[in-house]
Scaffold this motif. Structure first.
Motif, PDB file in Angstrom:
ATOM      1  N   ILE A  75       0.839  -1.206   0.000  1.00 51.40           N
ATOM      2  CA  ILE A  75       0.000   0.000   0.000  1.00 51.40           C
ATOM      3  C   ILE A  75       0.870   1.250   0.000  1.00 51.40           C
ATOM      4  CG2 ILE A  75      -1.633   1.354   1.393  1.00 51.40           C
ATOM      5  CD1 ILE A  75      -2.890  -1.402   2.184  1.00 51.40           C
ATOM      6  N   ALA A  76       1.915   1.254   0.817  1.00 49.78           N
ATOM      7  CA  ALA A  76       2.836   2.400   0.833  1.00 49.78           C
ATOM      8  C   ALA A  76       3.504   2.555  -0.530  1.00 49.78           C
ATOM      9  CB  ALA A  76       3.886   2.226   1.932  1.00 49.78           C
ATOM     10  N   PHE A  77       3.947   1.434  -1.113  1.00 50.78           N
ATOM     11  CA  PHE A  77       4.549   1.474  -2.451  1.00 50.78           C
ATOM     12  C   PHE A  77       3.562   2.035  -3.469  1.00 50.78           C
ATOM     13  CE2 PHE A  77       4.494  -0.631  -6.569  1.00 50.78           C
ATOM     14  CZ  PHE A  77       5.669  -0.136  -7.116  1.00 50.78           C
ATOM     15  N   ARG A  78       2.329   1.509  -3.467  1.00 51.93           N
ATOM     16  CA  ARG A  78       1.321   1.947  -4.441  1.00 51.93           C
ATOM     17  C   ARG A  78       1.131   3.453  -4.373  1.00 51.93           C
ATOM     18  NH1 ARG A  78      -4.420   0.900  -2.555  1.00 51.93           N
ATOM     19  NH2 ARG A  78      -3.742   2.702  -1.353  1.00 51.93           N
ATOM     20  N   ASP A  79       0.958   3.964  -3.175  1.00 55.48           N
ATOM     21  CA  ASP A  79       0.702   5.397  -3.029  1.00 55.48           C
ATOM     22  C   ASP A  79       1.893   6.238  -3.476  1.00 55.48           C
ATOM     23  OD1 ASP A  79      -1.762   4.632  -2.080  1.00 55.48           O
ATOM     24  OD2 ASP A  79      -1.336   5.122   0.017  1.00 55.48           O
ATOM     25  N   LEU A  80       3.086   5.846  -3.084  1.00 56.41           N
ATOM     26  CA  LEU A  80       4.283   6.595  -3.482  1.00 56.41           C
ATOM     27  C   LEU A  80       4.551   6.461  -4.982  1.00 56.41           C
ATOM     28  CD1 LEU A  80       6.553   5.750  -0.439  1.00 56.41           C
ATOM     29  CD2 LEU A  80       5.533   7.978  -0.984  1.00 56.41           C
ATOM     30  N   GLU A  81       4.345   5.276  -5.526  1.00 60.25           N
ATOM     31  CA  GLU A  81       4.539   5.056  -6.963  1.00 60.25           C
ATOM     32  C   GLU A  81       3.572   5.923  -7.772  1.00 60.25           C
ATOM     33  OE1 GLU A  81       6.124   3.299 -10.507  1.00 60.25           O
ATOM     34  OE2 GLU A  81       6.900   3.505  -8.479  1.00 60.25           O
ATOM     35  N   CYS A  82       2.339   6.017  -7.321  1.00 64.41           N
ATOM     36  CA  CYS A  82       1.371   6.846  -8.041  1.00 64.41           C
ATOM     37  C   CYS A  82       1.712   8.324  -7.917  1.00 64.41           C
ATOM     38  CB  CYS A  82      -0.045   6.542  -7.565  1.00 64.41           C
ATOM     39  SG  CYS A  82      -0.632   4.928  -8.164  1.00 64.41           S
ATOM     40  N   LEU A 103      -6.104  11.321 -11.910  1.00 68.80           N
ATOM     41  CA  LEU A 103      -4.829  10.715 -12.302  1.00 68.80           C
ATOM     42  C   LEU A 103      -4.322   9.755 -11.234  1.00 68.80           C
ATOM     43  CD1 LEU A 103      -3.030  13.807 -13.863  1.00 68.80           C
ATOM     44  CD2 LEU A 103      -4.236  11.951 -15.054  1.00 68.80           C
ATOM     45  N   LEU A 104      -4.382  10.181  -9.979  1.00 74.29           N
ATOM     46  CA  LEU A 104      -3.971   9.297  -8.890  1.00 74.29           C
ATOM     47  C   LEU A 104      -4.864   8.060  -8.834  1.00 74.29           C
ATOM     48  CD1 LEU A 104      -3.211  11.875  -6.066  1.00 74.29           C
ATOM     49  CD2 LEU A 104      -1.567  10.310  -7.116  1.00 74.29           C
ATOM     50  N   GLY A 105      -6.163   8.267  -9.005  1.00 75.27           N
ATOM     51  CA  GLY A 105      -7.108   7.143  -8.982  1.00 75.27           C
ATOM     52  C   GLY A 105      -6.835   6.141 -10.086  1.00 75.27           C
ATOM     53  N   GLU A 106      -6.592   6.620 -11.284  1.00 78.86           N
ATOM     54  CA  GLU A 106      -6.310   5.718 -12.404  1.00 78.86           C
ATOM     55  C   GLU A 106      -5.052   4.901 -12.137  1.00 78.86           C
ATOM     56  OE1 GLU A 106      -6.184   8.415 -15.707  1.00 78.86           O
ATOM     57  OE2 GLU A 106      -8.349   8.255 -16.060  1.00 78.86           O
ATOM     58  N   CYS A 107      -4.038   5.543 -11.586  1.00 75.42           N
ATOM     59  CA  CYS A 107      -2.798   4.836 -11.254  1.00 75.42           C
ATOM     60  C   CYS A 107      -3.056   3.782 -10.183  1.00 75.42           C
ATOM     61  CB  CYS A 107      -1.747   5.839 -10.788  1.00 75.42           C
ATOM     62  SG  CYS A 107      -0.189   5.068 -10.305  1.00 75.42           S
ATOM     63  N   LYS A 108      -3.784   4.161  -9.141  1.00 81.22           N
ATOM     64  CA  LYS A 108      -4.071   3.214  -8.056  1.00 81.22           C
ATOM     65  C   LYS A 108      -4.923   2.046  -8.549  1.00 81.22           C
ATOM     66  CE  LYS A 108      -3.544   6.417  -4.213  1.00 81.22           C
ATOM     67  NZ  LYS A 108      -4.190   7.041  -3.039  1.00 81.22           N
ATOM     68  N   ILE A 109      -5.829   2.309  -9.462  1.00 85.39           N
ATOM     69  CA  ILE A 109      -6.642   1.232 -10.040  1.00 85.39           C
ATOM     70  C   ILE A 109      -5.740   0.241 -10.772  1.00 85.39           C
ATOM     71  CG2 ILE A 109      -8.356   0.688 -11.820  1.00 85.39           C
ATOM     72  CD1 ILE A 109      -9.686   3.438 -11.043  1.00 85.39           C
ATOM     73  N   ALA A 110      -4.844   0.751 -11.603  1.00 86.29           N
ATOM     74  CA  ALA A 110      -3.953  -0.125 -12.379  1.00 86.29           C
ATOM     75  C   ALA A 110      -3.079  -0.977 -11.456  1.00 86.29           C
ATOM     76  CB  ALA A 110      -3.085   0.705 -13.318  1.00 86.29           C
ATOM     77  N   LEU A 111      -2.486  -0.359 -10.446  1.00 88.80           N
ATOM     78  CA  LEU A 111      -1.628  -1.120  -9.538  1.00 88.80           C
ATOM     79  C   LEU A 111      -2.441  -2.084  -8.678  1.00 88.80           C
ATOM     80  CD1 LEU A 111       0.964   1.592  -8.447  1.00 88.80           C
ATOM     81  CD2 LEU A 111       1.213  -0.202 -10.168  1.00 88.80           C
ATOM     82  N   THR A 112      -3.650  -1.700  -8.308  1.00 87.02           N
ATOM     83  CA  THR A 112      -4.512  -2.586  -7.522  1.00 87.02           C
ATOM     84  C   THR A 112      -4.920  -3.795  -8.346  1.00 87.02           C
ATOM     85  OG1 THR A 112      -5.287  -0.751  -6.153  1.00 87.02           O
ATOM     86  CG2 THR A 112      -6.687  -2.718  -6.232  1.00 87.02           C
ATOM     87  N   ARG A 113      -5.237  -3.599  -9.598  1.00 82.66           N
ATOM     88  CA  ARG A 113      -5.593  -4.741 -10.460  1.00 82.66           C
ATOM     89  C   ARG A 113      -4.416  -5.706 -10.603  1.00 82.66           C
ATOM     90  NH1 ARG A 113      -9.152  -1.294 -14.824  1.00 82.66           N
ATOM     91  NH2 ARG A 113     -11.060  -1.291 -13.582  1.00 82.66           N
ATOM     92  N   GLN A 114      -3.211  -5.169 -10.695  1.00 85.28           N
ATOM     93  CA  GLN A 114      -2.029  -6.034 -10.748  1.00 85.28           C
ATOM     94  C   GLN A 114      -1.867  -6.801  -9.432  1.00 85.28           C
ATOM     95  OE1 GLN A 114       0.157  -6.874 -13.316  1.00 85.28           O
ATOM     96  NE2 GLN A 114       0.665  -8.398 -11.758  1.00 85.28           N
ATOM     97  N   ARG A 115      -2.101  -6.119  -8.322  1.00 82.75           N
ATOM     98  CA  ARG A 115      -1.986  -6.774  -7.009  1.00 82.75           C
ATOM     99  C   ARG A 115      -3.036  -7.868  -6.860  1.00 82.75           C
ATOM    100  NH1 ARG A 115       1.491  -8.453  -3.334  1.00 82.75           N
ATOM    101  NH2 ARG A 115       0.648  -8.415  -1.233  1.00 82.75           N
ATOM    102  N   ILE A 116      -4.226  -7.648  -7.402  1.00 80.27           N
ATOM    103  CA  ILE A 116      -5.274  -8.673  -7.383  1.00 80.27           C
ATOM    104  C   ILE A 116      -4.775  -9.920  -8.102  1.00 80.27           C
ATOM    105  CG2 ILE A 116      -7.536  -9.285  -8.338  1.00 80.27           C
ATOM    106  CD1 ILE A 116      -8.338  -6.310  -7.744  1.00 80.27           C
ATOM    107  N   GLN A 117      -4.130  -9.734  -9.247  1.00 84.27           N
ATOM    108  CA  GLN A 117      -3.569 -10.883  -9.979  1.00 84.27           C
ATOM    109  C   GLN A 117      -2.503 -11.586  -9.153  1.00 84.27           C
ATOM    110  OE1 GLN A 117      -2.203  -9.432 -13.776  1.00 84.27           O
ATOM    111  NE2 GLN A 117      -4.275  -9.073 -14.530  1.00 84.27           N
ATOM    112  N   ASP A 118      -1.656 -10.814  -8.485  1.00 80.58           N
ATOM    113  CA  ASP A 118      -0.596 -11.392  -7.660  1.00 80.58           C
ATOM    114  C   ASP A 118      -1.182 -12.204  -6.504  1.00 80.58           C
ATOM    115  OD1 ASP A 118       1.190 -10.082  -9.336  1.00 80.58           O
ATOM    116  OD2 ASP A 118       1.587  -8.463  -7.908  1.00 80.58           O
ATOM    117  N   LEU A 119      -2.184 -11.657  -5.824  1.00 77.92           N
ATOM    118  CA  LEU A 119      -2.795 -12.380  -4.713  1.00 77.92           C
ATOM    119  C   LEU A 119      -3.540 -13.619  -5.205  1.00 77.92           C
ATOM    120  CD1 LEU A 119      -4.164  -9.545  -2.379  1.00 77.92           C
ATOM    121  CD2 LEU A 119      -2.028 -10.842  -2.182  1.00 77.92           C
TER     122      LEU A 119
END
Length: 134
Positions: A75-82, A103-119
């Motif tokens: 979560i910390a990575f996602r927020d800082l990366e965005c 813009l922040l939301g779109e970035c967080k959505i993309a990274l969250t979808r990737q995290r969903i795949q990882d989990l």
């Protein structure tokens, strides 16, 4: 100040107002686009939480500790990366403009979808199960 009001508005708008895959770029104005993106993020985050719970239920005590630590770090990575990807100015957030939440939301959505795949891959093959191939 305006940014804080916008964030509050995003939290108060129910997610049912938009279709699951609505295209926020067709919103009537920037505020509607920000709200739409916030709702899309809420749906992605809810799915992430479901996958997290499913994985957590399959892990032993050590695995659960590792998962909690990994998720907090992610979560910390996602927020800082965005922040990095969007050029978000954390020193003076009011200077970011009205498009910043989208813009922040779109970035967080993309990274969250990737995290969903990882989990999801971890649900199939939880950590430590060497007999499993994802």
């Amino acid at each position: 100040m305006l940014r804080n009001a916008l964030i509050a508005a995003l939290l108060l708008v129910p997610a049912a107002g938009f279709a699951a895959d609505s295209d926020c770029s067709t919103s009537a104005n920037q505020m509607d686009a920000n709200i739409c993106t916030g709702q899309q993020f809420d749906r992605a985050d809810a799915e992430l939480n479901r996958r997290y719970a499913a994985l957590r239920s399959r892990l032993d005590e050590n695995g659960r500790r590792n998962l909690v630590a990994a998720e907090r770090a992610w979560i910390a990575f996602r927020d800082l990366e965005c922040n990095l990807r969007t050029g978000f100015n954390t020193a003076t957030p009011d200077d970011n403009g009205s498009i910043a939440p989208m813009l922040l939301g779109e970035c967080k959505i993309a990274l969250t979808r990737q995290r969903i795949q990882d989990l999801t891959a971890q649900i199939k093959c939880p950590g430590g199960d060497l007999s499993c191939s994802p």
